[in-house]
Design a protein around this motif. Structure first.
Motif, PDB file in Angstrom:
ATOM      1  N   PHE A 131      47.298  39.122  48.513  1.00 51.60           N
ATOM      2  CA  PHE A 131      47.011  39.150  46.707  1.00 51.60           C
ATOM      3  C   PHE A 131      45.201  38.550  46.090  1.00 51.60           C
ATOM      4  CE2 PHE A 131      50.653  36.483  47.721  1.00 51.60           C
ATOM      5  CZ  PHE A 131      51.093  37.051  47.436  1.00 51.60           C
ATOM      6  N   SER A 132      44.960  39.099  47.183  1.00 51.25           N
ATOM      7  CA  SER A 132      43.580  39.715  47.163  1.00 51.25           C
ATOM      8  C   SER A 132      42.775  40.340  45.568  1.00 51.25           C
ATOM      9  CB  SER A 132      42.432  40.201  48.243  1.00 51.25           C
ATOM     10  OG  SER A 132      43.230  40.954  48.505  1.00 51.25           O
ATOM     11  N   VAL A 133      43.894  41.445  45.495  1.00 51.45           N
ATOM     12  CA  VAL A 133      43.973  42.263  44.216  1.00 51.45           C
ATOM     13  C   VAL A 133      43.934  42.152  43.356  1.00 51.45           C
ATOM     14  CG1 VAL A 133      44.686  44.626  43.760  1.00 51.45           C
ATOM     15  CG2 VAL A 133      44.691  44.623  46.106  1.00 51.45           C
ATOM     16  N   LEU A 134      44.480  40.915  42.716  1.00 54.92           N
ATOM     17  CA  LEU A 134      45.161  40.041  41.653  1.00 54.92           C
ATOM     18  C   LEU A 134      44.272  39.269  41.544  1.00 54.92           C
ATOM     19  CD1 LEU A 134      48.305  39.333  42.570  1.00 54.92           C
ATOM     20  CD2 LEU A 134      47.566  41.412  41.107  1.00 54.92           C
ATOM     21  N   GLU A 135      43.219  38.918  42.296  1.00 60.80           N
ATOM     22  CA  GLU A 135      42.320  37.801  42.210  1.00 60.80           C
ATOM     23  C   GLU A 135      41.432  38.316  41.703  1.00 60.80           C
ATOM     24  OE1 GLU A 135      42.338  35.138  45.816  1.00 60.80           O
ATOM     25  OE2 GLU A 135      44.029  34.844  45.089  1.00 60.80           O
ATOM     26  N   SER A 136      40.901  39.554  42.101  1.00 54.66           N
ATOM     27  CA  SER A 136      39.874  39.855  41.747  1.00 54.66           C
ATOM     28  C   SER A 136      39.897  41.418  41.057  1.00 54.66           C
ATOM     29  CB  SER A 136      38.867  40.641  42.393  1.00 54.66           C
ATOM     30  OG  SER A 136      38.894  41.511  43.865  1.00 54.66           O
TER      31      SER A 136
END
Lengths: 122, 144
Positions: free
Chosen positions: B112-117
């Motif tokens: 979910f790193s895409v969502l966090e940045s």
């Protein structure tokens, strides 16, 4: 096998599935060849050789369970905790885990068995 | 772990090779003896089975090799998404190493790193204000 609904509720990581089954497959084909070598050196014939293979591949599954599956599968707390001899943390089917090696490495076993039998006894 | 499994595997291979060579020599000796006795006494010599020490050595070396190979397998990864993602959150890269301690090549990190940045959610005015403050402060320090 889990139903569609269960898969929707608790999805499965396909890459982990592939990684785990590849690890198990590699081990099974390697050990099957090894068992073939030792069966050939021992000079086993007909049913004795097949029994030897069945017993040792079951032992491989048990050893793999003890070394790789059990430490994390039994220790994880909460809902992730599994009963002993339950491999569902890492593998989809219990049958594939325990008996998959019998079919998987059979050809390799017969190959090295006959080869080493011929080498030693010829 | 990797050194241990490699040592065990190498030791088992050595034992198995020795057992194989011993069995080969034993059968060669047996056939030679059978041939000589056949010419002397013309009685068919029965082929003796393998000596016990070679049998024991073969079986023990098989077990040792099996142990070494099982210890040398790569660590498994959890199947269920929530267990897997939780392991990534808790342990990070350390949870996805092979036996030698190197991080797996296909380790992707947090799914979910895409969502966090997300760039859409960046407060650009706040960042500009902070940058302006930093410039003022830096300029003041340089001026002194």
């Amino acid at each position: 096998m889990p139903s569609e609904r269960e898969l929707q509720i608790s999805p499965v990581v396909q890459e982990s599935l592939m990684h785990n089954s590849r690890t198990l497959n590699n081990l099974q084909s390697l050990t099957a060849s090894l068992f073939g070598i030792s069966a050939g050196v021992l000079g086993l014939e007909s049913y004795a050789g097949f029994l030897y293979y069945v017993a040792l591949s079951l032992l491989t599954a048990v050893l793999f369970y003890v070394v790789r599956v059990a430490p994390t599968s039994l220790a994880s707390g909460g809902k992730g905790k599994k009963a002993p001899l339950d491999t569902s943390r890492y593998f989809r089917g219990a049958y594939d885990f325990w008996a998959g090696g019998l079919m998987n490495g059979f050809a390799g076993f017969v190959l090295t068995w006959t080869l080493f039998y011929g080498l030693v006894r010829a | 772990m990797t050194l241990l499994s490699k040592t065990i595997t190498a030791f088992g291979s050595l034992l198995l090779a020795h057992a194989c060579y011993s069995a080969r020599e034993h059968t060669a000796l047996q056939s030679l003896r059978a041939a000589t006795t056949a010419t002397l006494t013309s009685s068919p010599a029965t082929a003796a089975s393998l000596p016990v020490d070679i049998i024991i050595e073969t079986i023990v070396s098989t077990f040792i090799l099996l142990l070494g190979l099982v210890l040398g397998t790569r660590p498994l990864r959890p199947l269920e998404w929530r267990v897997w993602a939780g392991k990534i959150e808790r342990e990070g890269e350390e949870g996805f190493t092979d036996n030698a301690g190197a991080v797996d090549k296909d380790f992707m990190g947090n799914p979910f790193s895409v969502l966090e940045s997300r760039p859409n959610f960046v407060d650009i005015r706040k960042q500009r204000r902070e940058f302006a403050e930093w410039v003022q402060k830096g300029g003041a320090q340089q001026g002194q």
